[in-house]
Scaffold this active site. Structure first.
Site, PDB file in Angstrom:
ATOM      1  N   GLU A  74      27.777  -8.224  -4.672  1.00 53.35           N
ATOM      2  CA  GLU A  74      27.368  -6.904  -4.196  1.00 53.35           C
ATOM      3  C   GLU A  74      28.565  -6.196  -3.534  1.00 53.35           C
ATOM      4  O   GLU A  74      28.879  -5.061  -3.852  1.00 53.35           O
ATOM      5  CB  GLU A  74      26.232  -7.093  -3.185  1.00 53.35           C
ATOM      6  N   HIS A  75      29.204  -6.893  -2.587  1.00 50.84           N
ATOM      7  CA  HIS A  75      30.383  -6.350  -1.907  1.00 50.84           C
ATOM      8  C   HIS A  75      31.583  -7.245  -2.187  1.00 50.84           C
ATOM      9  O   HIS A  75      31.471  -8.463  -2.087  1.00 50.84           O
ATOM     10  CB  HIS A  75      30.191  -6.350  -0.385  1.00 50.84           C
ATOM     11  N   ASP A  84      29.066   0.471   4.799  1.00 48.13           N
ATOM     12  CA  ASP A  84      27.633   0.454   5.099  1.00 48.13           C
ATOM     13  C   ASP A  84      27.181   1.746   5.756  1.00 48.13           C
ATOM     14  O   ASP A  84      26.029   2.149   5.622  1.00 48.13           O
ATOM     15  CB  ASP A  84      27.307  -0.695   6.071  1.00 48.13           C
ATOM     16  N   GLN A 109       0.828  -1.217   0.000  1.00 49.40           N
ATOM     17  CA  GLN A 109       0.000   0.000   0.000  1.00 49.40           C
ATOM     18  C   GLN A 109       0.861   1.267   0.000  1.00 49.40           C
ATOM     19  O   GLN A 109       0.484   2.288  -0.584  1.00 49.40           O
ATOM     20  CB  GLN A 109      -1.031  -0.013   1.137  1.00 49.40           C
ATOM     21  N   SER A 167      21.492  -9.839   0.706  1.00 53.62           N
ATOM     22  CA  SER A 167      22.846  -9.290   0.660  1.00 53.62           C
ATOM     23  C   SER A 167      23.897 -10.379   0.447  1.00 53.62           C
ATOM     24  O   SER A 167      23.652 -11.554   0.717  1.00 53.62           O
ATOM     25  CB  SER A 167      23.111  -8.578   1.975  1.00 53.62           C
ATOM     26  N   ASN A 182      10.337  -5.790   1.898  1.00 54.70           N
ATOM     27  CA  ASN A 182      10.062  -7.239   1.931  1.00 54.70           C
ATOM     28  C   ASN A 182       9.479  -7.713   0.589  1.00 54.70           C
ATOM     29  O   ASN A 182       9.434  -6.949  -0.386  1.00 54.70           O
ATOM     30  CB  ASN A 182       9.128  -7.568   3.107  1.00 54.70           C
ATOM     31  N   HIS A 211       7.698  10.603 -42.834  1.00 55.42           N
ATOM     32  CA  HIS A 211       8.947  11.161 -42.315  1.00 55.42           C
ATOM     33  C   HIS A 211       9.660  11.933 -43.432  1.00 55.42           C
ATOM     34  O   HIS A 211      10.127  13.056 -43.220  1.00 55.42           O
ATOM     35  CB  HIS A 211       9.876  10.047 -41.795  1.00 55.42           C
ATOM     36  N   HIS A 217      22.634 -10.367   8.182  1.00 56.99           N
ATOM     37  CA  HIS A 217      21.530  -9.603   7.589  1.00 56.99           C
ATOM     38  C   HIS A 217      20.279 -10.427   7.387  1.00 56.99           C
ATOM     39  O   HIS A 217      19.156  -9.947   7.563  1.00 56.99           O
ATOM     40  CB  HIS A 217      21.941  -9.032   6.235  1.00 56.99           C
ATOM     41  N   GLN A 273      27.970  -9.819   7.002  1.00 55.24           N
ATOM     42  CA  GLN A 273      26.936  -9.938   5.970  1.00 55.24           C
ATOM     43  C   GLN A 273      25.926 -11.031   6.320  1.00 55.24           C
ATOM     44  O   GLN A 273      24.727 -10.876   6.109  1.00 55.24           O
ATOM     45  CB  GLN A 273      27.537 -10.270   4.596  1.00 55.24           C
ATOM     46  N   GLU A 298      13.014   2.820 -45.036  1.00 55.40           N
ATOM     47  CA  GLU A 298      12.227   2.198 -43.963  1.00 55.40           C
ATOM     48  C   GLU A 298      10.730   2.216 -44.262  1.00 55.40           C
ATOM     49  O   GLU A 298       9.929   1.809 -43.415  1.00 55.40           O
ATOM     50  CB  GLU A 298      12.513   2.912 -42.630  1.00 55.40           C
TER      51      GLU A 298
END
Lengths: 429, 429
Positions: free
Chosen positions: B326-327, B360, B190, B236, B213, B419, B261, B258, B414
């Site tokens: 990612e890292h 971070d 929402q 992560s 989430n 055009h 997480h 990590q 074309e």
């Protein structure tokens, strides 16, 4: 063309969106069919590609990679005059896109803290090129030249074969001019699946760009995440802000040049001068009948053409910003002075000689542009679409000692004690 | 931690992907629920927001906008020490991100042809901030400071209320430090719907950034097109390339930071030294037990931790590039010299004192990074995510006359005669 007299207080974003909306909801059925095709390609590899090409394109291809001799034939077939124009267009596109190249950098920000960004081309990219009526060599150039300028070491193209098992020679000639050598005669959702997942003979790519029909658009949406995608392109649109100083004949011709793309293309005339607007409308009706793609233009104009009558330039550009058009022509005296009023537009064409089709082919800026109002949050296709970067961080021991306790405080405030612990073990030793 | 002995010839991209894959297929059921929530918000506006907040967050809010006094209270509640750290972090983030600002430009490319790009901030953006256990003030800074540096004139934040109808004070304090004033206590799908479509009291935004989430991720996926989105963030991951010169205790602590997480977080150790790797593994098992988020770390490590044993540095970085983490921590002597071997990584941390948690929180580069291998085609969140540009094109009459025939030739190739006609009408007059 529908006329909208904009009230004194203007129109809200929601009102403009409702008036100009052409969003077609993608059906669940389409999603199911496309998911099934993608799953078949993922599982079945080359064999699935052959089966799907037979099913959808009606041709039986043992080898679906375009051969060097097919490319050579196409180059001969298009003739030297068109080849020269392709090369000139490519040169102009390249020159403009070179301005978009960014360099890696590194800088000391605080004592012992070196930070930077390392820019690198995406290591392998895929370009989808539609076949049939929408097989545009200009799009081949627009979608591949930025990848080449970015330095992508590997570029693969997918495009559907015709009934004869061949690719449109204009497409192959444009690929030749751009320097693309890896081309597959695989179209539709199976083309997108082949690029995204790879097969026994085709390496997967990391990003797919290029327009396509509803199957292609849905397939790009579904593989997004596995690979990057450029955008989901909607039908084309042009918006023209003009007053009595402009030539109604020219403006009408420009508007029709977008309308001929697609029955769902939209053309918007925004003017403070009703008589001028009516003259443009009359010219459109007249010219349309004399042009070859009459049915498409007629359908586009009848359904989606709108003329907004505004009180002044400020109100005109307020409507423009709410439409966020793909193409915007400003045909007012001293057009540059209106730039500060424009917030949302894909490409802006200033002045009476900058007719939008010049940008489609020869000017140099990209013609792959955000449609359906997405110019409010996105940009033309460019070199940056074929590049990504890593941030690079380096702390000295002293710099670490200075920041360690603050990192610990922050991490503990978030309940992330192992984050704090990574500092503590270094503090202790 | 699973051990993989990389063979002499290395591993293919497909093999590495299979070994490191954590992609969870988003269910059709989730899509249906989220579609229904979005439709309810689109139709019902503020009333729907209240009903859904009651249903999902269990609180009855008449006014869901966070008041000024709530923000003031939060700032007091977090205390001066944490506020100072937030401010220092914000300053560092701002300094780094200022380097990403691009200027509009315009240039004469050929006689009478002026081309350029006009960069502008997205006029209104939305930032989603998760609640509950994943309510991270650091993410508030990372997602809003680049918008502020970009000059976005309007930034709205959505975050779920707690059972008491209030927002986590750390979140509000971070928003205060970043300068965000428009905050709504609306979470989940929402919250995304409210930002994308707007309601009677909330203006719609053009782009939404921020993690969340599964409901939030699905909602972002579904509103993509109506608005822009940053990325669909996966769990992560960290990848550490280290050899016997590194401290196993430090590397273990970094990997665990990590793992804490998310049970689906992944940690990868890539090393040419098996004894060293085993020492890291032993340290991880030991340290884990002493840390508060043991269950999460244990689950992550048991399921997704991998150690790749390689023959040399080249092979180590070949695996890195195929993971596209990612890292990435490079804890080898003279780490900078390995940069040319790295093609795909979100953020690169060089040397033994550049522990990943510094990035971070305090270093300055963004911590919102591409996950699940998407670093192969995308970049850290940055100022460019809050900016878009228009290309600007201007042809003089002479420049038009020079190019007109070539545009006509191209357009006719074309089949786009309207055009060509837009050129012809100008040629004739």
């Amino acid at each position: 063309m529908e006329w909208i007299e904009v009230p004194e207080k203007g129109l809200t974003l929601r009102e403009v969106r409702t008036m100009t909306n052409r969003n077609v909801n993608l059906s669940d059925d389409l999603e199911k069919s496309v998911s099934a095709i993608l799953a078949q390609v993922k599982e079945g590899g080359d064999e699935a590609i052959r089966a799907l090409t037979k099913k959808f394109d009606g041709v039986d291809l043992t080898d679906f990679r375009v051969s060097e001799s097919e490319i050579e034939e196409a180059v001969k077939a298009v003739g030297p005059e068109f080849l020269a124009v392709l090369k000139e267009a490519k040169g102009n596109i390249e020159a403009f896109h070179r301005e978009q190249v960014r360099k890696s950098w590194s800088k000391t920000f605080r004592d012992g803290v070196e930070l930077g960004e390392r820019f690198l081309p995406i290591q392998r990219v895929g370009v989808y090129v539609p076949g049939g009526r929408a097989a545009y060599p200009s799009t081949v150039l627009m979608d591949t030249v930025p990848a080449m300028v970015a330095g992508c070491p590997s570029v693969a193209m997918a495009t559907p074969p015709g009934k004869d098992g061949k690719v449109n020679p204009n497409i192959l000639a444009a690929a030749y001019v751009a320097g693309v050598k890896e081309i597959y005669k695989v179209g539709g959702a199976q083309g997108i699946g082949m690029l995204a997942y790879g097969t026994e003979t085709v390496e997967p790519v990391f990003k797919i760009v290029g327009p396509g029909n509803a199957f292609v658009a849905m397939a790009k949406r579904l593989v997004f995440g596995t690979v990057g995608i450029d955008m989901i392109a909607g039908p084309s649109e042009v918006c023209c802000v003009a007053d009595g100083s402009a030539n109604p004949k020219w403006i009408a011709a420009d508007l029709l040049s977008q309308a001929e793309h697609d029955p769902r293309a939209a053309v918007f005339l925004i003017t403070p001068d009703k008589d001028f607007g009516l003259a443009v409308q009359k010219e459109m009706e007249k010219q349309m009948k004399e042009l070859s793609r009459y049915e498409i233009m007629k359908s586009s104009v009848d359904q989606y053409a709108k003329a907004f009558l505004c009180k002044d330039a400020e109100q005109c550009f307020d409507i423009v910003n709410k439409i966020a058009p793909e193409h915007l022509e400003v045909e007012l005296p001293d057009p540059k002075k209106y730039l500060p009023l424009i917030y949302n537009a894909g490409a802006i064409f200033l002045g009476k000689y900058t007719s939008e089709p010049i940008g489609d082919y020869m000017a140099g800026p990209n013609h792959t542009l955000p449609t359906s109002g997405t110019a409010a949050f996105s940009s033309p296709l460019g070199v940056y679409d074929f590049v990504k970067h890593s941030s690079v961080e380096c702390y000295s021991e002293e710099a670490f000692r200075k920041i360690s306790k603050k990192v610990q405080l922050f991490a503990k405030a978030e309940g992330l004690t192992a984050h704090a612990h990574a500092m503590e073990v270094r503090d202790e030793d």
